[in-house]
Design a protein around this motif. Structure first.
Motif, PDB file in Angstrom:
ATOM      1  N   VAL A  39      37.218  22.832 -76.706  1.00  0.00           N
ATOM      2  CA  VAL A  39      37.258  22.565 -78.150  1.00  0.00           C
ATOM      3  C   VAL A  39      37.633  21.131 -78.498  1.00  0.00           C
ATOM      4  CG1 VAL A  39      37.768  24.978 -78.678  1.00  0.00           C
ATOM      5  CG2 VAL A  39      39.653  23.338 -78.458  1.00  0.00           C
ATOM      6  N   GLY A  40      38.181  20.399 -77.538  1.00  0.00           N
ATOM      7  CA  GLY A  40      38.581  19.016 -77.775  1.00  0.00           C
ATOM      8  C   GLY A  40      40.060  18.910 -78.086  1.00  0.00           C
ATOM      9  N   TYR A  41      40.588  17.738 -77.877  1.00  0.00           N
ATOM     10  CA  TYR A  41      42.020  17.506 -78.068  1.00  0.00           C
ATOM     11  C   TYR A  41      42.273  16.025 -78.295  1.00  0.00           C
ATOM     12  CZ  TYR A  41      41.765  15.889 -73.258  1.00  0.00           C
ATOM     13  OH  TYR A  41      41.422  15.213 -72.126  1.00  0.00           O
ATOM     14  N   ARG A  42      43.476  15.733 -78.726  1.00  0.00           N
ATOM     15  CA  ARG A  42      43.929  14.352 -78.867  1.00  0.00           C
ATOM     16  C   ARG A  42      45.344  14.281 -78.327  1.00  0.00           C
ATOM     17  NH1 ARG A  42      44.546  10.906 -84.427  1.00  0.00           N
ATOM     18  NH2 ARG A  42      45.449   9.070 -83.448  1.00  0.00           N
ATOM     19  N   MET A  43      45.590  13.307 -77.468  1.00  0.00           N
ATOM     20  CA  MET A  43      46.938  13.094 -76.934  1.00  0.00           C
ATOM     21  C   MET A  43      47.453  11.765 -77.445  1.00  0.00           C
ATOM     22  SD  MET A  43      47.385  14.203 -72.995  1.00  0.00           S
ATOM     23  CE  MET A  43      45.773  14.445 -72.299  1.00  0.00           C
ATOM     24  N   ARG A  44      48.704  11.782 -77.888  1.00  0.00           N
ATOM     25  CA  ARG A  44      49.333  10.543 -78.332  1.00  0.00           C
ATOM     26  C   ARG A  44      50.780  10.551 -77.863  1.00  0.00           C
ATOM     27  NH1 ARG A  44      48.497   8.338 -84.171  1.00  0.00           N
ATOM     28  NH2 ARG A  44      46.901   7.181 -83.089  1.00  0.00           N
ATOM     29  N   GLU A  45      51.181   9.464 -77.224  1.00  0.00           N
ATOM     30  CA  GLU A  45      52.547   9.338 -76.715  1.00  0.00           C
ATOM     31  C   GLU A  45      53.222   8.166 -77.412  1.00  0.00           C
ATOM     32  OE1 GLU A  45      54.873   9.187 -72.443  1.00  0.00           O
ATOM     33  OE2 GLU A  45      52.795   8.546 -72.523  1.00  0.00           O
ATOM     34  N   ALA A  46      54.419   8.421 -77.955  1.00  0.00           N
ATOM     35  CA  ALA A  46      55.196   7.371 -78.602  1.00  0.00           C
ATOM     36  C   ALA A  46      56.655   7.792 -78.665  1.00  0.00           C
ATOM     37  CB  ALA A  46      54.673   7.103 -80.017  1.00  0.00           C
ATOM     38  N   ASN A  47      57.526   6.850 -78.483  1.00  0.00           N
ATOM     39  CA  ASN A  47      58.968   7.081 -78.632  1.00  0.00           C
ATOM     40  C   ASN A  47      59.484   8.244 -77.801  1.00  0.00           C
ATOM     41  OD1 ASN A  47      59.099   4.955 -80.563  1.00  0.00           O
ATOM     42  ND2 ASN A  47      58.363   6.380 -82.115  1.00  0.00           N
ATOM     43  N   GLY A  48      58.967   8.390 -76.588  1.00  0.00           N
ATOM     44  CA  GLY A  48      59.452   9.425 -75.693  1.00  0.00           C
ATOM     45  C   GLY A  48      58.923  10.815 -75.972  1.00  0.00           C
ATOM     46  N   LEU A  49      57.898  10.925 -76.822  1.00  0.00           N
ATOM     47  CA  LEU A  49      57.294  12.223 -77.118  1.00  0.00           C
ATOM     48  C   LEU A  49      55.788  12.156 -76.950  1.00  0.00           C
ATOM     49  CD1 LEU A  49      59.170  13.369 -80.345  1.00  0.00           C
ATOM     50  CD2 LEU A  49      59.481  14.230 -78.023  1.00  0.00           C
ATOM     51  N   LEU A  50      55.242  13.197 -76.369  1.00  0.00           N
ATOM     52  CA  LEU A  50      53.796  13.346 -76.236  1.00  0.00           C
ATOM     53  C   LEU A  50      53.366  14.485 -77.135  1.00  0.00           C
ATOM     54  CD1 LEU A  50      51.083  12.789 -74.647  1.00  0.00           C
ATOM     55  CD2 LEU A  50      51.767  14.726 -73.224  1.00  0.00           C
ATOM     56  N   ARG A  51      52.356  14.231 -77.955  1.00  0.00           N
ATOM     57  CA  ARG A  51      51.780  15.294 -78.771  1.00  0.00           C
ATOM     58  C   ARG A  51      50.356  15.533 -78.281  1.00  0.00           C
ATOM     59  NH1 ARG A  51      53.422  15.348 -84.993  1.00  0.00           N
ATOM     60  NH2 ARG A  51      54.702  17.145 -84.533  1.00  0.00           N
ATOM     61  N   VAL A  52      50.051  16.792 -77.988  1.00  0.00           N
ATOM     62  CA  VAL A  52      48.714  17.201 -77.567  1.00  0.00           C
ATOM     63  C   VAL A  52      48.187  18.107 -78.678  1.00  0.00           C
ATOM     64  CG1 VAL A  52      47.341  18.308 -75.774  1.00  0.00           C
ATOM     65  CG2 VAL A  52      49.466  17.132 -75.148  1.00  0.00           C
ATOM     66  N   ARG A  53      47.222  17.594 -79.437  1.00  0.00           N
ATOM     67  CA  ARG A  53      46.705  18.316 -80.600  1.00  0.00           C
ATOM     68  C   ARG A  53      45.373  18.974 -80.282  1.00  0.00           C
ATOM     69  NH1 ARG A  53      44.476  15.139 -85.679  1.00  0.00           N
ATOM     70  NH2 ARG A  53      42.723  15.072 -84.256  1.00  0.00           N
ATOM     71  N   CYS A  54      45.247  20.229 -80.659  1.00  0.00           N
ATOM     72  CA  CYS A  54      44.012  20.993 -80.496  1.00  0.00           C
ATOM     73  C   CYS A  54      43.065  20.650 -81.651  1.00  0.00           C
ATOM     74  CB  CYS A  54      44.332  22.485 -80.501  1.00  0.00           C
ATOM     75  SG  CYS A  54      42.873  23.551 -80.534  1.00  0.00           S
ATOM     76  N   SER A  55      41.868  20.193 -81.332  1.00  0.00           N
ATOM     77  CA  SER A  55      40.899  19.829 -82.371  1.00  0.00           C
ATOM     78  C   SER A  55      40.455  21.026 -83.202  1.00  0.00           C
ATOM     79  CB  SER A  55      39.681  19.160 -81.739  1.00  0.00           C
ATOM     80  OG  SER A  55      40.048  17.962 -81.107  1.00  0.00           O
ATOM     81  N   ALA A  56      40.281  22.188 -82.567  1.00  0.00           N
ATOM     82  CA  ALA A  56      39.848  23.382 -83.303  1.00  0.00           C
ATOM     83  C   ALA A  56      40.913  23.821 -84.304  1.00  0.00           C
ATOM     84  CB  ALA A  56      39.525  24.516 -82.341  1.00  0.00           C
ATOM     85  N   CYS A  57      42.161  23.856 -83.884  1.00  0.00           N
ATOM     86  CA  CYS A  57      43.249  24.265 -84.776  1.00  0.00           C
ATOM     87  C   CYS A  57      43.450  23.255 -85.902  1.00  0.00           C
ATOM     88  CB  CYS A  57      44.546  24.440 -83.990  1.00  0.00           C
ATOM     89  SG  CYS A  57      44.558  25.882 -82.920  1.00  0.00           S
ATOM     90  N   ALA A  58      43.393  21.967 -85.566  1.00  0.00           N
ATOM     91  CA  ALA A  58      43.571  20.931 -86.581  1.00  0.00           C
ATOM     92  C   ALA A  58      42.464  21.007 -87.633  1.00  0.00           C
ATOM     93  CB  ALA A  58      43.613  19.553 -85.933  1.00  0.00           C
ATOM     94  N   SER A  59      41.226  21.214 -87.192  1.00  0.00           N
ATOM     95  CA  SER A  59      40.091  21.309 -88.125  1.00  0.00           C
ATOM     96  C   SER A  59      40.190  22.535 -89.022  1.00  0.00           C
ATOM     97  CB  SER A  59      38.767  21.371 -87.353  1.00  0.00           C
ATOM     98  OG  SER A  59      38.548  20.162 -86.681  1.00  0.00           O
ATOM     99  N   ALA A  60      40.742  23.622 -88.481  1.00  0.00           N
ATOM    100  CA  ALA A  60      40.862  24.869 -89.245  1.00  0.00           C
ATOM    101  C   ALA A  60      42.104  24.897 -90.138  1.00  0.00           C
ATOM    102  CB  ALA A  60      40.900  26.056 -88.282  1.00  0.00           C
ATOM    103  N   GLY A  61      42.961  23.887 -90.006  1.00  0.00           N
ATOM    104  CA  GLY A  61      44.187  23.866 -90.804  1.00  0.00           C
ATOM    105  C   GLY A  61      45.253  24.804 -90.275  1.00  0.00           C
ATOM    106  N   THR A  62      45.162  25.181 -89.015  1.00  0.00           N
ATOM    107  CA  THR A  62      46.140  26.073 -88.397  1.00  0.00           C
ATOM    108  C   THR A  62      47.497  25.378 -88.330  1.00  0.00           C
ATOM    109  OG1 THR A  62      44.399  27.038 -87.046  1.00  0.00           O
ATOM    110  CG2 THR A  62      46.667  27.420 -86.316  1.00  0.00           C
ATOM    111  N   PRO A  63      48.560  26.052 -88.769  1.00  0.00           N
ATOM    112  CA  PRO A  63      49.888  25.442 -88.649  1.00  0.00           C
ATOM    113  C   PRO A  63      50.243  25.182 -87.185  1.00  0.00           C
ATOM    114  CG  PRO A  63      49.964  27.412 -90.039  1.00  0.00           C
ATOM    115  CD  PRO A  63      48.608  27.363 -89.398  1.00  0.00           C
ATOM    116  N   ASN A  64      50.945  24.093 -86.947  1.00  0.00           N
ATOM    117  CA  ASN A  64      51.448  23.760 -85.620  1.00  0.00           C
ATOM    118  C   ASN A  64      50.314  23.687 -84.581  1.00  0.00           C
ATOM    119  OD1 ASN A  64      53.365  23.130 -83.726  1.00  0.00           O
ATOM    120  ND2 ASN A  64      53.979  25.232 -83.381  1.00  0.00           N
TER     121      ASN A  64
END
Length: 87
Positions: A39-64
């Protein structure tokens, strides 16, 4: 990881690919069950934290729609997806 509180899903996992190359291992499945390789993803690392975001959930407006992992050391230039270390 699914039982962890939002905002801190634990520490990121790493492995050494060679003596000079540290590889970040990120979860391959989002917290809602999507295979991030599909489904695709985006990874971003900053300030000691990595966020791995699901593209399908983000597009659907799914919380978290993401994992939040604590990182250690220098930011890596190599990453792979694998659920095994997070089970």
């Amino acid at each position: 990881m699914a039982g962890q509180a939002h905002g801190d899903d634990g520490a990121a996992c790493y492995r050494m690919d060679s003596p000079d190359t540290r590889v970040l291992i990120a979860p391959a499945t989002c917290r809602h069950g999507h295979d991030l390789r599909v489904v695709g993803y985006r990874m971003r690392e900053a300030n000691g934290l990595l966020r791995v975001r699901c593209s399908a959930c983000a597009s659907a407006g799914t919380p978290n729609p993401f994992w939040t992992l604590r990182t250690a050391g220098e930011i890596t230039s190599v990453a792979e997806l694998d659920d095994t270390p997070y089970r």
